[in-house]
Design an enzyme around this catalytic site. Structure first.
Site, PDB file in Angstrom:
ATOM      1  N   ASP A   6       7.155 -37.216   0.810  1.00 48.09           N
ATOM      2  CA  ASP A   6       7.212 -36.016   1.648  1.00 48.09           C
ATOM      3  C   ASP A   6       8.450 -36.097   2.545  1.00 48.09           C
ATOM      4  O   ASP A   6       9.539 -35.724   2.124  1.00 48.09           O
ATOM      5  CB  ASP A   6       5.905 -35.939   2.439  1.00 48.09           C
TER       6      ASP A   6
ATOM      7  N   LYS B 242       8.170 -33.936  -2.892  1.00 46.65           N
ATOM      8  CA  LYS B 242       8.256 -32.693  -2.108  1.00 46.65           C
ATOM      9  C   LYS B 242       9.630 -32.642  -1.447  1.00 46.65           C
ATOM     10  O   LYS B 242       9.778 -33.028  -0.287  1.00 46.65           O
ATOM     11  CB  LYS B 242       7.209 -32.763  -0.981  1.00 46.65           C
TER      12      LYS B 242
HETATM   13  P1  5GP Z   1       6.323 -39.625   3.935  1.00 46.64           P
HETATM   14  O1  5GP Z   1       7.123 -39.436   2.679  1.00 46.64           O
HETATM   15  O2  5GP Z   1       6.316 -38.393   4.777  1.00 46.64           O
HETATM   16  O3  5GP Z   1       6.702 -40.844   4.704  1.00 46.64           O
HETATM   17  O4  5GP Z   1       4.828 -39.932   3.622  1.00 46.64           O
HETATM   18  C1  5GP Z   1       4.225 -39.520   2.501  1.00 46.64           C
HETATM   19  C2  5GP Z   1       2.745 -39.639   2.751  1.00 46.64           C
HETATM   20  O5  5GP Z   1       2.270 -38.533   3.502  1.00 46.64           O
HETATM   21  C3  5GP Z   1       2.042 -39.592   1.429  1.00 46.64           C
HETATM   22  O6  5GP Z   1       1.898 -40.883   0.894  1.00 46.64           O
HETATM   23  C4  5GP Z   1       0.733 -38.952   1.785  1.00 46.64           C
HETATM   24  O7  5GP Z   1      -0.170 -39.927   2.213  1.00 46.64           O
HETATM   25  C5  5GP Z   1       1.079 -38.032   2.936  1.00 46.64           C
HETATM   26  N1  5GP Z   1       1.300 -36.669   2.442  1.00 46.64           N
HETATM   27  C6  5GP Z   1       2.458 -36.007   2.331  1.00 46.64           C
HETATM   28  N2  5GP Z   1       2.281 -34.788   1.805  1.00 46.64           N
HETATM   29  C7  5GP Z   1       0.955 -34.674   1.558  1.00 46.64           C
HETATM   30  C8  5GP Z   1       0.131 -33.648   1.004  1.00 46.64           C
HETATM   31  O8  5GP Z   1       0.548 -32.550   0.602  1.00 46.64           O
HETATM   32  N3  5GP Z   1      -1.197 -33.922   0.923  1.00 46.64           N
HETATM   33  C9  5GP Z   1      -1.729 -35.104   1.332  1.00 46.64           C
HETATM   34  N4  5GP Z   1      -3.046 -35.257   1.193  1.00 46.64           N
HETATM   35  N5  5GP Z   1      -0.991 -36.096   1.860  1.00 46.64           N
HETATM   36  C10 5GP Z   1       0.346 -35.877   1.964  1.00 46.64           C
END
Ligand code: 5GP
Ligand code: MG
Ligand code: MG
Length: 177
Positions: free
Chosen positions: A101, A129
């Site tokens: 994300d 994403k």
């Molecule tokens: P980032 O890339 O922001 O450090 O973290 C990613 C984490 O945020 C993912 O492993 C997940 O746990 C959570 N996350 C990000 N987008 C989503 C989403 O659309 N749904 C859910 N359930 N968790 C998400």
């Protein structure tokens, strides 16, 4: 379909096909090597277990648990809550993640493993994403490019629930309200 789900984005069939394709790439790339596969708990547990079954090179599995805190500014901070037990020095490392994300979690965890002397670090993500990225990071392999919506299922949770859904979907708005 579960009553709380608005729509299914990626069905079990679609996920299976993409996992087959990703496994083909990984099996070519890692043939003859002995990587440490690191599922990022809890979200990656379903995807990682399905992916790992498709891999035919010699590997270890050693999960990690990380949590991400948003600081007062937008830098964010990633903390390892449960570390791996293996020594990654001189070994290829493959992270398995549910969704990338902001990119903070995997950027930070990749840097930790490089600092520990991993021979190489790659990231396999079920979903990417790109619209919500805040740090310069990309997964080396990912199943699908996901829209900027809150997704659940196939390991992804809302408040700890829905990880067991055998597809990735969008929650109904009323569930949040
Ligand atoms: P980032 O890339 O922001 O450090 O973290 C990613 C984490 O945020 C993912 O492993 C997940 O746990 C959570 N996350 C990000 N987008 C989503 C989403 O659309 N749904 C859910 N359930 N968790 C998400
Ligand atoms: Mg995750
Ligand atoms: Mg979560």
């Amino acid at each position: 379909m579960n009553n709380d789900i608005e729509k299914v984005l990626y069905s079990q069939d679609q996920l299976n096909k993409r996992m087959d394709e990703m496994a083909d790439e990984l099996n070519d790339k890692y043939e003859g090597q002995e990587p440490i596969v690191i599922p990022v708990l809890n979200g990656a547990m379903i995807f990682a277990s399905d992916m790992i079954k498709r891999l035919n090179f010699k590997l270890n599995i050693d999960p990690i648990k990380a949590s991400s805190y948003d600081g007062a500014n937008s830098t964010g901070h990633v903390k390892i809550v449960q570390d791996i037990k293996s020594d990654v020095k001189g070994r290829p490392v493959i992270f398995m993640e549910d969704i990338v994300d902001t990119g903070r979690t995997l950027k930070a965890l990749s840097e930790v493993m490089k600092d520990r002397g991993a021979q190489s670090v790659e990231v396999v993500a079920m979903l990417d994403k790109p619209d919500t990225r805040v740090v310069d990071f990309h997964a080396d392999y990912y199943g699908f490019t996901a829209p900027d919506e809150f997704l659940v299922g196939y390991g992804l949770d809302y408040d700890g629930f829905y990880r067991n859904l055998p597809y990735v979907g969008v929650l109904k708005h009323e569930v949040y309200a």
